[in-house]
Design an enzyme around this catalytic site. Sequence first.
Site, mmCIF file in Angstrom:
data_model
loop_
_atom_site.group_PDB
_atom_site.id
_atom_site.type_symbol
_atom_site.label_atom_id
_atom_site.label_comp_id
_atom_site.label_asym_id
_atom_site.label_seq_id
_atom_site.Cartn_x
_atom_site.Cartn_y
_atom_site.Cartn_z
ATOM 1 N N HIS A 283 34.566 42.554 46.580
ATOM 2 C CA HIS A 283 35.440 41.930 45.803
ATOM 3 C C HIS A 283 35.628 40.950 45.912
ATOM 4 C CE1 HIS A 283 38.166 41.950 42.903
ATOM 5 N NE2 HIS A 283 38.720 44.035 42.673
ATOM 6 N N ASP B 213 33.832 40.515 41.183
ATOM 7 C CA ASP B 213 35.185 40.791 40.483
ATOM 8 C C ASP B 213 34.605 42.431 39.784
ATOM 9 O OD1 ASP B 213 36.635 39.420 41.169
ATOM 10 O OD2 ASP B 213 36.934 38.185 39.893
#
Length: 552
Positions: A525, A529
């Site tokens: 992350h 995304d």
Amino acid sequence: MPRLSDTMTEGVIAAWHKKVGDSVKKGDLLAEVETDKATMDLESYKDGTLLFTGTDKGGKIQVNDLLAIIGKPGEDISTLVKSGTSKTPAPSPVPAPDAKSSNAPASVAAKQENPPTANRQPSTSTSTGLNLANMQEVILMPRLSDTMTEGVIADWHKKVGDMVKKGDILADIETDKATMELESYKEGKLLYTGAEKGQKIAVNDLLAIIGEEGKVNVQQIVEASKNKGAAPAAANEPAAEPMSSKPVPEPVASASTSHFLNGDGRIKASPLAKKLASEKGIDLSQLHGSGDYGRIIKKDVVEFKPSISEPAAQKNVSIPSAPAGQISFEDVPVSQMRKTIAKRLSEAKFSAPEFYLTIQVDMDQAVNSRVKINETAPVKISFNDFVLKATALALKKHPAVNSSWMGDKIRVNHHVNIGVAVAVEDGLLVPVVRFADTKSLSQISVEVKDFATKAKNKKLQPSEWEGSTFTISNLGMFGMDEFTAIINPPDSCILAISSIQQIPVVKNGAIVPGNVMKLTMTCDHRVVDGATGAAFLQTLKGLLEEPLRMLV
């Protein structure tokens, strides 16, 4: 110029992959060197700029003569060049891996008062002049891979008191990447070994002492090694006795044996013969050695014709079982490869904030296309090849997924190098298909099969497992419906490929049998995304559901 085979005295530059002025990094391919046994890749173990090359393509360089100088741009190298090209006698080289390994250090500084030899790193000289690296009788632990810091003695093929000749296999060394044979570059009696089977030795620590019994002060060398070269030289001290002074005689092969065995029952064969036999799937025990003392050589492998009437060897496997009512277990030492896997994946798992995305793919058209392609393809195309090709094309459209976390920056890769996880006996290796987006399905198929064979035979080279920008892991052949994989750093994502399942699906309002495969992507992350990863999987899904789009 390092010694790349047991009989090599000079090397011919078959090709330079870097030219003067080019920037060089550790692991970059510098040149191809033709020895008396094979043409081998020579990789750099230094970072910097290539300032000098000892000869052009086609030129010869003697072992230990100046091959190249790597340093800072504009650095004055005139003294090094003058010193390196002078005809000063070269010291005896530190043993290097056999011809099947191309991990010998490539960047060689110019020969000075004490020229560097292959695999030597820190100085081992003493204040009294005792330099272990330059001692004729001393063998230090060589660096057998680019990331190796220590080696484990997987097995000794000689023991203290045995006579050793040049080319004899001394030991099997387990590194963090593979188990490799270590050949002796010295002759004499094995007077000392630095570790027992299963023990570790750091790179450049004392591995063995080979020399003439009674003329080598073993104790002094051992003490100097333990004190990192600080042991005082005892001028009048008598030579220490070796650990065992009774050599074990080498048994002569019986009349029923078609080859010559070492004292431990190991078949004697040259490194090139072993390589050829492995590639051809030939059992060395079936060959008659025509070399010295029955040693199997290249000619024996090339001319070997297996007999159809020979029965296949039967292996009697004994499976231990615990007596009823008793607790029984076995502690298995952790291999160097498993330690590296544990360290790297633990760092990835506990440092990267991972999340997972799963998508279901209709594989009906892929199944039909594969059947038609394999009717005319020069090699058999697998579903893994389809996924790899589609992944490469999808990565070109979604460069954010083809990125790497570098700590203080995100590296967006413009090239697509896909790592393919391959299960081996000791763990997992990840060879890399470079520029996968530019390769055909046939090229990808051949390359992946070749990597899988090399990985299982422990013949992968550092240049073949470094530099991935994305990784795929396929457990479909084991019938896995769905699974998640751990990211292979510094990649930001890894794709887990499951099996193709035949299940009822709804098409045009009717329930029909369909071929469905699930893909699960693990994402870092910090780089990717959720929406970015989902968009990538949508593109990948479209390519697999309509394979003709991969040809556009």
